[in-house]
Structure formats: C-alpha cells, structure tokens
Design a protein around this motif. Structure first.
Motif, short mmCIF file in Angstrom:
data_model
loop_
_atom_site.label_atom_id
_atom_site.label_comp_id
_atom_site.label_asym_id
_atom_site.label_seq_id
_atom_site.Cartn_x
_atom_site.Cartn_y
_atom_site.Cartn_z
N GLU A 4 0.70 -1.19 -0.09
CA GLU A 4 0.14 0.17 0.22
C GLU A 4 0.82 1.13 0.03
OE1 GLU A 4 -2.84 0.19 3.27
OE2 GLU A 4 -3.50 2.31 2.72
N TYR A 39 -2.90 15.68 -19.84
CA TYR A 39 -3.97 14.54 -19.57
C TYR A 39 -3.58 13.58 -18.52
CZ TYR A 39 -7.15 10.60 -20.63
OH TYR A 39 -7.88 9.58 -20.78
N VAL A 43 -5.16 12.84 -14.77
CA VAL A 43 -5.56 11.51 -14.34
C VAL A 43 -4.85 10.96 -12.98
CG1 VAL A 43 -5.58 8.96 -14.81
CG2 VAL A 43 -6.22 10.89 -16.90
N LEU A 46 -5.74 12.65 -9.94
CA LEU A 46 -6.98 12.29 -9.56
C LEU A 46 -6.78 11.08 -8.63
CD1 LEU A 46 -9.47 13.07 -12.40
CD2 LEU A 46 -9.47 14.13 -9.84
N ILE A 47 -6.19 10.22 -9.20
CA ILE A 47 -6.23 8.93 -8.52
C ILE A 47 -5.36 8.90 -7.22
CG2 ILE A 47 -4.92 6.72 -8.72
CD1 ILE A 47 -5.32 6.81 -11.51
N VAL A 50 -7.78 10.22 -4.51
CA VAL A 50 -8.56 9.46 -4.00
C VAL A 50 -8.05 8.49 -3.21
CG1 VAL A 50 -10.11 7.38 -4.58
CG2 VAL A 50 -10.03 9.55 -5.94
N LEU A 51 -6.60 8.14 -3.35
CA LEU A 51 -5.58 7.28 -2.66
C LEU A 51 -5.52 7.88 -1.05
CD1 LEU A 51 -2.85 6.01 -4.79
CD2 LEU A 51 -4.53 4.68 -3.57
N PHE A 53 -7.85 9.66 0.36
CA PHE A 53 -9.18 9.67 1.04
C PHE A 53 -9.04 8.74 2.54
CE2 PHE A 53 -12.31 10.61 -2.40
CZ PHE A 53 -12.09 11.82 -2.53
N GLY A 54 -9.88 9.52 3.41
CA GLY A 54 -10.16 8.53 4.57
C GLY A 54 -9.14 8.51 5.60
N ASP A 55 -7.85 9.27 5.65
CA ASP A 55 -6.70 9.39 6.59
C ASP A 55 -7.42 10.47 7.33
OD1 ASP A 55 -4.66 9.01 8.16
OD2 ASP A 55 -3.20 9.37 6.43
N ARG A 56 -7.22 9.79 8.72
CA ARG A 56 -7.76 10.89 9.72
C ARG A 56 -6.74 11.67 10.54
NH1 ARG A 56 -12.89 7.93 12.65
NH2 ARG A 56 -13.16 9.93 13.53
N LEU A 64 -4.31 15.31 1.69
CA LEU A 64 -5.52 15.58 0.88
C LEU A 64 -5.62 16.88 0.24
CD1 LEU A 64 -7.83 14.09 -0.13
CD2 LEU A 64 -9.19 14.60 1.80
N PHE B 94 -15.79 10.02 6.82
CA PHE B 94 -14.59 9.20 6.58
C PHE B 94 -14.67 7.85 6.11
CE2 PHE B 94 -12.58 12.78 9.19
CZ PHE B 94 -11.36 12.78 8.39
N MET B 97 -15.42 8.07 2.47
CA MET B 97 -14.41 8.10 1.72
C MET B 97 -13.21 6.96 1.67
SD MET B 97 -13.27 11.94 3.16
CE MET B 97 -12.04 12.66 2.00
N ARG B 101 -12.60 4.39 -1.72
CA ARG B 101 -11.22 4.52 -2.45
C ARG B 101 -11.36 3.68 -3.76
NH1 ARG B 101 -6.98 5.59 2.08
NH2 ARG B 101 -7.63 3.75 2.78
#
Lengths: 128, 684
Positions: A4, A39, A43, A46-47, A50-51, A53-56, A64, B94, B97, B101
């Motif tokens: 990851e 281009y 792309v 953007l990827i 999204v990768l 996302f969700g880290d607090r 982010l 969260f 999100m 992913r």
C-alpha cells in the motif's frame, strides 16, 4: 515492505513528475508542452487524491488538501486549453499557453508540498 | 514459622474488625479542621496547585480541574489508551471516503484508458482524410457513453477502428459505474454506517438545543405519556430507550416539536452524556424505564455528573427506593405506594382528593365524579404482592377491617414484619383464588363495602371484579390495570378507583415539572379542609367548564410583568413613567387579584381564570380571595383557559392594556401619542 505504501508513494511521486514534465519548457511555446502529458497529469493527480481519502491524521488531512489544490489547478489548466483550442477565436496562442503552463506550475508547487510531506512522514516513521 | 498464637483482648479484637481505627489512645486533638477550612498556617504568595501542596476544601476542585478538563476519572487523563471514547463527530464522511477509495480509482483508471484510446484511435473526415478527435472530444464522447446517454458519433461518423474501441469502452465503463454505485448504495444501507449517521445527527441536535429540555431515560408507556404532554406544552425533551420501537414512535406519533431520540442503554453514563446530561439547558432527568436497576443507575449517574439537576425516578420496590434516596435528593415515585396514599386521602378527605386528582391529571382532564370510598366497614383485598402490601397497610392505618385473599400468602411472621403489626392484629388471610364462590363466602363478600383487585394479571383482576360485583353490586371497587392496552376493558367496568402504574408516575412527574407551584399547591391543599376544596372545585367548574384547561404560574416581577410593576410598587419604575401613567389620579392605585383578572376587552367582565394559590415571600395562601392586594414579586398559580392565559400575558406586558384593566382609563398606545399626552401633563 508494504504494498500500500509503495503504491501511495508511487502515485504521489508520479503526480509530481508528470506535472514537472508538462511544466518544463518555454512558457509560451505550445510545441514544448504536450497535451497528452497534461492529460496524464490530471489522471494521476485524481488517482492520488482518491488514494489519500479517509486518513484521519493531521498529516493525512494536509496531504489531501495539497492534492485537491493540484487537481483544481490542473483541471483549470485543462479547461483553459480546451477553451483556447476549440472556442476562442485567437486559438492556442502564446497568451493562452502561458496561462495554461503557469496554472500547472501552481499545481506543481502543491505536488512538491505533497512530496515533502511524504518525505517527512517517511523520515519520522524511521525515527520512531 | 507463624508467631505463637497469643490470647488477645476484646479491644484488640474490635480493632481487628475495624481496620480503619488505630489501637491505643487517640492523638490529643488540638483543633479539628472542618472540611473546607483553609490550612493552618496559610500558604501565602504561592499557587497551591503549582507547589504540589495538599489542597483541601473548596479550592481543591478548582485546582484539580485546572489540570483536567473533563474531571471524570482520577489519575492521568488522555493518551492513546484513554477511555474518553473516540470522536464520533466526523465518522460517516471518513467511512464513505475510505470505502469508496477502490471503486473511485477503478473508475478513474477506466475513464483514463478509454478516453486516451479513443483520442488516439484513427478516424476519418467525410472527405476521407485521416483525423484524430483529440482528448477533449474523446472525453466528451466517453462521458455520455458511460452514463448511457449516447448522443451519437461526433465530430464525424466513426471508423471501424474507433467503433471497436468504443465497444470495449462501453462495457468497461458500465462495469466501473456499476461497481462504484453498488458500493455506495450498499454503504448507505450498512447498519454500522446508519448507526454512525443517526448518532451524529442525534448528538448534533442535542448540542444545538438552546431551550430548557427534559432528559427522559426510558421511553415506554410512562415516558411517552409524559413526553406527549410535555410536547403539548410546547417544551422540549430528549428520549433515550434501549428498545428501537419506542424511539421510532417519536417519528411515527404526532409531536409539535421534533424531539431527538437515541436507541441506547440508558444505564450507560456515556449514552446519558450524549443525550445531553452535561448540557447546561438540561432541566431535569427522568428515570422511567421498567427496570429498577437501570433506573437506579440513571439516578446515580445524574447525581454524580450533574448534582444540581432534579431527578425523578420510578421504582416499584422499596429497597431500590432507599438506594435511590442515598443519591442526593431524587424524587422517587413508587406507583403502588402513591396509590395507597391516594386511597387514604380519598378515605379521609374525598373533596380534596377530587381536586387533587383533577389538577394532577393535567390539561384536558374531565372533572372527576363526586363520591368517596366507604370509610367504615370491611374491605376485601385480592392479591398480596407489592401492591397488595401497600394497600393493606394503608387501609389498616385508616382503621378499616381487611380480609386478604391470596393463593400463595406469606407466613404470619413475615406479614407481621412487613405491616409492622403484632401477630394477633393481623388481617385475616384466606388461601385461595378470589373468583371461587367458597373463598368469597369465607371473605364475607356480602357484608364487605370495598373490594380491591390487585394481582399482576389483568384478566384475573377483571374476572375477580366481575365475580365480586355479582355477589355484592354495591361494592366500592378499586382495580389495578397492569397493561396500558387493556384500558378500554377497565373503562367498560366503570371502576370507582383505578390504578394504572404508568399513569400515576407520568401524572406526578408532569405535575412536579410543568408548573413549579402546582406541586406545592397539591401538597398544601389537603390540609386546608374539605370546604375549601369543594369551593375550589365549584369555582373552577363555573369559570372554566367541566374540563380542566391549563394551570400556570404568573410571576409579578418587574421582569415578567413590566406593565404592572408600577402599580404593584411605584418605586420600581422611573418617576417620569410613573407620572405619565397616573396622569389623571393621585395616590397609589392598589391592585387586587380581582383587578388583575378583568377582561382587557371589557373590564366589567372577568377572565375565565381561577387563582389557586398566592406565594408571597415563601408563604403560600391557598385560594386567595378577589380582594387580596397584590405586591411586587408575588407569584400566583392560576387555572384557566389558554385564551385567558394569552390575555393575562397582554395585561402583564402591555402598558396600555394594564392601565385600562387596572384604572379603566385608556392610554395612548403609540410612541407619538404617548409623548403628545405626556407634554400636556400639568407638572412637566
């Protein structure tokens, strides 16, 4: 080794390198800036977003934020390109090209901050 | 090796049993420091908290809380292992999100590949020249193809190579969209996610409450009844219940406000905190669950976390009641105990009880019919449980003869201990079912005057009442209704007195909370004698009708009644205002209760209100007469219609209305006219 982390680092760096590749060259010369490179930069950016996302954590939030800035700048550059190429009567002239490249320059700064954050994270991780 | 056992004195043994005390003489006490008294010698010029000194008394909490914000747990607080609980605030976004992913990355990659391929695929203009459509056109075509809109082939009809690529793209993008939407929808239906959303919404709404609210823990029949009445008053509450169906009733039933509800275990203090226990606007905590232990836990949490809040707890067990009373001063309502008290009041002073039950039943209740339980003779009590025990005790205390019918009675010794009576004075106890004719014969049902059906089964109670009534139609019958669903059955039986535990608790809690003076009135009124109570019942009925309307407080303070303050106490308003107001007259206008209740439309008419109690300097006067003079800071408890309440509010607030009502003269309402009139005053 963590797959990851590899993918994450790969995309963060790739976003910065793509961006740099598009940015380098005379700012007003359309021949030195490939549309396909822009281009690809959009792309990959953007990827990367999204990768992230969700880290607090705090560092995750700044990560982010930098990505969102880069997206915004790159998409703005793309829209300017499309407008100049298809809509504007003067076509893709030096003025349009310079604004596209300078927008991508802003994105490059954001991507560089992102890379710096990545490095900081890595270094502090090793120290711990 | 153990030391040899040595004979010890009684004193040494006593000290062994009480390990906290030291054997030997106590220290010569010079002076015993009371808690809260400052240390001697005083530590001057030092911050006690900073010097690690022993801090005592009132400064202790200040010093401790300087170091700890929450002040919940002794010892160091915070850190990754802290029990504070994770921040639930931003959890749902969260969660979305993180779960989205992968689908989003898949979608982006699919779009990137297909757009890129289409941009490079060899095309042709109609003239046959080679042409590539470019990234922008390719993105446009892919966008409408992927979303199944399909505008066709632009800018020129596609070549076979482009169509081949499009075919692949269509399938790829559909898969990408389906995956992303599917993940999103399944996430929205996920139970954990919905709980997180609900919790977040609930916490937000409780935090945003700016008006006083009740915290009702346990939203069963009692809680719902109370909640609806409270909502009808236009006030707020928060409900917590472990049963999802009870909380869902908040959304299904009709409420004026939209009260927040939480499905959670109320015995967990964390849930109570979420429900606003720590909120400064929380007015009172009500422990209304069916479970005595949970109610005890709620009482405890409230007493420890918010010692300043009033707590009303329900229980049906006397030991739990004692445990609850150990936590500060909660109001513990035991419905069986209260029913016994009501029965005694009905026996002793029927008119007072009539007024009591009418006012306690709240707005909209019909005047209870006159009638009193027979105060002499034999009472038959069926069922000796917690309820029977209370009733038998109260009936015996009133000097009545009692026969108990119980299939499984306790022993005489047990009974004597419970009722606190010597064994030979115990009531007669008959083993058997009350519906059997022989048992009723033995209980002398034909000679009895009263009958109590007090088992914990509604069907048994109904059949007991039917059997007893067939034998003796003149009986005064009291029954116990356990389930609220059987209401219509008990109503059809036309009982003289009915116990519904949920009702008793809800009514008392409502009377205590809705109008602060009402409870005081209900407590003091029975001592005033029967005639007063009869007069009051008639007065309320004459002025307001057969149904009780509203009972409310009128505070005659300068803040609550600015228009009347000048009449109540001329010193409390500015001289200029005073002068303006008493333009036509001299001397102080005494304001009586009768004046206050004149109709603002026609002051010879009376508003349909009845003053129940006047509170002055902490002293209460029951049913004050119309010529009682009012003073500033008096408080009145009034019963009347809602229209009258609004009219009275106008009198308290509007100067013009107040002047007309009190003196009969009209005063200009507008600012301009008031000044014109003021200029014509003789002394200015």
């Amino acid at each position: 080794m963590n797959l990851e982390k590899v993918i994450f680092g790969f995309f963060v760096l790739l976003a910065a390198t793509m961006n740099l590749g598009f940015f380098i060259g005379d700012i007003a010369d359309a021949n030195l800036h490939s549309e396909y490179e822009l281009y690809a930069a959009v792309v990959v950016s953007l990827i990367t977003t999204v990768l992230k996302f969700g880290d607090r954590t705090q560092i995750g939030a700044v990560h982010l934020a930098t990505s969102l800035v880069a997206d915004l700048q790159l998409i703005a550059a793309t829209i300017v390109w499309v407008y100049a190429d298809y809509v504007s009567s003067s076509g893709l002239d030096a003025h349009a090209m310079s604004s596209i490249v300078s927008l991508s320059g802003g994105a490059l700064l954001a991507n560089l901050v992102s890379v710096v954050l990545l490095v900081i994270e890595t270094v502090s991780f090793h120290r711990r | 090796m153990h030391p040899p056992e040595r004979p010890r004195s009684d004193q040494a043994l006593w000290h062994e049993r009480h390990p906290g005390r030291r054997p030997g003489k106590s220290r010569p006490a010079t002076r015993i420091r009371k808690p809260g008294e400052p240390l001697d010698p005083q530590l001057t010029g030092q911050d006690p908290a900073a010097t690690n000194a022993l801090i005592t008394g009132e400064h202790r909490w200040a010093a401790v809380s300087r170091f700890r914000q929450a002040g919940d747990v002794p010892g160091p607080e915070g850190g990754p292992l802290s029990s504070r609980g994770a921040d639930t605030g931003s959890a749902p976004i969260f969660l979305i999100m993180r779960r989205m992913r992968t689908p989003l990355i898949v979608l982006i990659i699919i779009f990137a590949i297909t757009t890129f391929g289409l941009a490079l695929a060899p095309g042709e203009t109609p003239e046959g020249e080679p042409h590539r459509m470019g990234l922008f056109n390719a993105f446009y075509v892919m966008s409408y193809t992927a979303s199944t809109i399909g505008f066709g082939e632009i800018p020129f009809p596609f070549t076979p190579a482009q169509r081949m690529w499009m075919t692949v793209s269509i399938y790829l993008t559909v898969i990408g969209w389906a995956y992303a939407l599917g993940t999103l929808l399944s996430l929205l239906q996920d139970r954990g996610f919905r709980n997180a959303l609900d919790m977040r919404r609930f916490t937000r709404r409780v935090q945003r409450m700016r008006d006083p609210f009740l915290l009702i823990a346990g939203y069963g029949h009692t809680g719902q009844r109370l909640g609806r009445a409270w909502d009808h008053l236009g006030r707020n509450f928060v409900a917590v219940d472990i049963e999802p169906s009870q909380i869902e009733s908040l959304e299904v039933d009709q409420y004026f406000a939209d009260p927040p509800g939480l499905t959670a275990d109320a015995s967990n203090p964390f849930n109570l905190k979420l429900a606003g226990l720590k909120n400064p606007h929380c007015q009172a905590v009500l422990a209304m669950t069916d479970d005595d232990d949970v109610n005890l836990a709620i009482t405890m949490s409230a007493a420890l976390l918010r010692p300043d809040l009033p707590v009303i707890a329900r229980t049906i067990s006397a030991p739990v009641e004692d445990l609850m009373l150990a936590w500060g001063t909660p109001t513990v309502i035991n419905p069986f105990d209260r029913f016994g008290d009501h029965l005694r009041m009905a026996l002793r002073s029927p008119a007072s009880f009539r007024l009591y039950s009418w006012l306690e039943a709240g707005p909209g209740s019909e005047q209870p019919p006159p009638g009193s339980p027979p105060a002499k003779g034999l009472w038959v009590v069926c069922g000796y449980g917690r309820f029977g025990q209370e009733v038998v005790g109260d009936l015996l205390a009133e000097g009545l003869d009692v026969v108990v019918i119980e299939p499984d009675p306790p022993s005489d010794e047990f009974l004597a201990a419970e009722l606190d009576l010597p064994v030979r004075q115990l009531p007669q106890v008959i083993h058997g079912e009350g519906s059997e004719p022989e048992v009723l014969d033995e209980a002398r049902i034909e000679q009895a005057v009263g009958f109590v059906a007090g088992t914990d089964n509604d069907t048994t109670n109904l059949s007991l009442i039917a059997a007893a009534r067939r034998r003796n139609p003149d009986l005064y019958v009291a029954g116990r209704q356990n389930l609220p669903t059987n209401r219509s059955l008990f109503a059809a039986m036309h009982l003289d007195m009915l116990l519904v535990p949920a009702d008793i608790v809800a009514r008392e809690a409502y009377a205590r909370l809705s109008t602060p003076l009402l409870w005081r009135f209900l407590e003091e009124m029975p001592q005033r004698g029967e005639d007063e109570a009869i007069a009051l019942v008639h007065r309320i009925k004459d002025r307001c009708g057969q149904y009780l309307k509203d009972v409310w407080n009128v505070e005659l303070t300068a803040w609550q009644a600015p228009a009347l303050a000048g009449y109540l106490d001329p010193e409390s308003v500015s001289p200029r205002q005073r002068q303006r107001r008493h333009a036509g007259q001299t001397g102080r206008v005494a304001l009586t209760i009768g004046d206050l209740f004149r109709d603002p439309d026609d002051r010879d008419e009376r508003l349909p209100v009845v003053p129940l109690m006047l509170l002055r300097d902490g002293e209460a006067t029951i049913a004050p007469s119309d010529d009682t003079e009012l003073h500033l800071d008096d408080e009145l408890l009034v019963a009347g219609t809602r229209v009258a309440q609004r009219e009275l509010q106008t009198i308290l607030l509007s100067e013009g209305t107040a002047q007309y009502v009190v003196t009969g003269t009209r005063m200009p309402e507008s600012w301009v006219w008031r000044h014109l009139v003021g200029r014509r005053l003789p002394n200015t």
